[in-house]
Design an enzyme around this catalytic site. Structure first.
Site, short mmCIF file in Angstrom:
data_model
loop_
_atom_site.label_atom_id
_atom_site.label_comp_id
_atom_site.label_asym_id
_atom_site.label_seq_id
_atom_site.Cartn_x
_atom_site.Cartn_y
_atom_site.Cartn_z
N CYS A 105 47.49 6.06 111.67
CA CYS A 105 47.76 6.58 110.33
C CYS A 105 46.76 7.64 109.90
O CYS A 105 46.98 8.33 108.90
CB CYS A 105 47.73 5.46 109.30
N CYS A 151 43.68 6.89 99.60
CA CYS A 151 42.35 6.50 100.07
C CYS A 151 41.76 5.39 99.20
O CYS A 151 41.10 4.48 99.70
CB CYS A 151 41.41 7.70 100.09
#
Lengths: 390, 187
Positions: B35, B105
């Site tokens: 990813c 994030c």
């Protein structure tokens, strides 16, 4: 801070000689080349000289050169003209590693105009599957468009060989030579291509000017319809300043071809061998031999490209990455994915693209900067331990 | 170039609490190599369920590193009950905000923390509960529903920014749209 610029496949410094050539035409020599007075005509003469200089770089006739606003316009104009010339043919061929100027255009034609598109795949080295390419050619094929050299890896396609087969089958052949121009010798007559795209800002001319070469005899229909400029093949008042600059840049590019293939190649090879030697878990993307002399795409295992670039940026080093995070997309570049570069190094791939302005001292600074940067990032990576991937 | 705040830059260039933690008694992992970002969070929790130390190992972009660093700073000294209430917005706010396309994030930080807490308490978290929606980034409908509810997401683009889902091949975008609509319909 001194800038070390190794992102020349993105754009290049406008050469001092090019700026000097352009300056008068920004100011006092503002005439329109189409005008019926001497004041405008002197600009027209300068454009003619530029056209000749561009033609000389690729061994074309000046009449075969059309000035555009950028490489993307050149690509769009070429495909548009090809499809207009063969309205009954509904199949087009390209590769799966093209620049968006071709890739997105072909997708658009498939989705909105019903064209059948063959995206010929590349292998792990970025080389085209020629058997698939040749087998996909048919009587229904309107045009084949393939890049001469890839912007990310620098891998070159065998354009002359493919154009020859296309010619034999009577299929139009276009090549996007935006990255190849100025880095390798290009001879359109020898290559036998029907159309070829160039961009000014990749060869030390300013942004906002491009070229489409159209072989004599092809019934070209304009993409921008308007005035009689470019012999009716591209409407719109000429970008006189940039065209004049591009002419000078092409003259310089011709002179610099040898330097590109000796000094610049040596610098690239030096950077490559030093990085491979000093950084374990690094690998070059793309065929080592069939590559532009200035381009190095190198992947570092277990680290991510944006982080590398930002740390290089702090030291004034400009490069680019094939990683997802820098582009705003979430997957690594379509070029690296098409080559099946494993995720472990695709996310950490950096492209260095050099020019003749680079020096050995700069390569040494890049090497001594990059080694600890990769180490620092690996020290915090959960996928790296005791000098190897985990 | 991303418009990172000075705080993000600071936590990226000088990350706090990097490395494995000796004596850690809870570990939480989120993300993956494929990813493009991954975080392993280490916690040392005392007998009063207070986090006395936290460190991280992160693979990813500047905002992934900064979010991980911020997370460890925020949770040190917290009780597990308080830490369990931490949201991705808390991480983003601590850093003075993240670019929209980088919100995932902060979500990765929150997700690793949840798993570390579960790991300490011996709670078995099903690896991927729910129905798989995004195959590229392995995101399920339950994760999308949670993110939509927690962050007031309205579009597929929002979901991609927060969870990455839909940001690869794009084949699941219609399904993501359905999930968003189902949440909005339920109010």
């Amino acid at each position: 801070m001194e800038i070390i610029y190794t992102d020349n496949n993105a754009t290049t410094k406008v050469a001092d000689e090019v700026i000097e050539e352009m300056l008068p035409y920004f100011g006092e020599l503002y005439g329109n080349p189409s005008s019926m007075h001497t004041f405008g005509d002197q600009v027209d003469k300068k454009i003619k000289q530029a056209r000749l200089r561009v033609a000389d770089l690729i061994n074309a006739d000046p009449d075969e050169i059309i000035f555009t606003s950028c490489g993307t316009e050149s690509d769009n104009a070429a495909i548009n003209a090809a499809l207009n010339a063969f309205p009954d043919k509904k199949h087009i061929i390209t590769s799966n590693v093209e620049h968006p100027a071709i890739n997105k255009l072909y997708q658009h034609l498939r989705e909105t105009k019903g064209y059948e598109v063959t995206f010929v795949p590349v292998d792990k080295k970025g080389c085209l599957n020629l058997d698939l390419l040749y087998n996909s050619m048919s009587d229904n094929t309107a045009i084949i468009s393939l890049m001469w050299a890839n912007n990310e890896t620098g891998v070159m396609f065998p354009i002359e060989e493919i154009a020859k087969i296309a010619n034999e089958k009577g299929i139009l052949f276009h090549t996007d030579a935006v990255q190849a121009a100025g880095k390798i010798a290009i001879d359109v007559k020898k290559a036998g291509v029907d159309m070829l795209s160039l961009s000014g800002h990749k060869i030390h001319a300013p942004k906002g000017v491009g070229v489409l070469y159209v072989k004599k005899g092809f019934k070209f229909s304009p993409f921008l319809i308007g005035g009689h400029q470019e012999k009716g093949r591209r409407g719109g008042t000429e970008n006189t300043v940039s065209i004049i600059g591009l002419g000078k840049a092409c003259e310089l590019a011709r002179e610099n071809l040898t330097v590109m293939n000796t000094k610049v190649r040596e610098l690239r090879d030096y950077l490559q061998s030093q990085l491979l030697e000093k950084i374990p878990g690094s690998s070059v993307n793309g065929d080592l031999a069939l590559r532009l002399p200035n381009t190095l795409s190198i992947g570092f295992d277990a680290v991510e490209g944006e982080s590398i670039l930002l740390m290089l940026d702090r030291e004034g080093i400009c490069a680019s990455s094939g990683s997802a995070c820098t582009s705003g997309s979430l997957e690594p570049s379509h070029v690296l994915m098409a080559m099946e570069v494993p995720f472990k190094s695709a996310h950490g791939s950096i492209r260095f693209s050099l020019s003749h302005y680079n020096t050995k001292e700069e390569m040494d600074i890049i090497i001594t900067t990059l080694v600890p940067v990769i180490q620092k990032l690996r020290d915090m990576s959960p996928f790296w331990k005791d000098g190897k991937m985990v | 170039m991303w418009d990172y705040t000075d705080k993000v830059k600071d936590h990226f260039l000088k990350p706090r609490n990097v490395g494995e933690l000796e004596g850690a008694n809870a570990i939480g992992e989120a993300g993956s190599l494929n990813c493009g970002d991954a975080l392993r969070l280490y916690l040392k929790v005392n007998e009063n369920e207070r986090i006395v130390d936290a460190t991280f190992m992160t693979f990813g972009c500047a905002s992934a590193v900064a979010s991980s660093s911020a997370l460890t700073e925020i949770i040190k000294g917290m009780t597990l009950d308080d830490a369990a209430k931490l949201t991705n917005d808390d991480i983003s706010d601590y850093l003075g905000g993240l670019p929209k396309a980088k919100m995932h994030c902060s979500v990765m930080g929150q997700s690793a923390l949840k798993k570390a807490i579960a790991n300490f308490r011996g709670v078995q978290i099903l690896e991927k509960p729910g129905e798989l929606v995004c195959e590229c980034f392995e995101v399920t409908d339950l994760e999308i529903i949670d993110a939509v509810k927690a962050n007031g997401l309205e579009t597929t683009e929002d979901v991609t920014n927060y969870l990455k889902a839909g940001g690869g091949c794009g084949q699941c975008l219609d399904r993501i749209e359905e999930v968003i609509e189902s949440v909005i319909a339920k109010g």
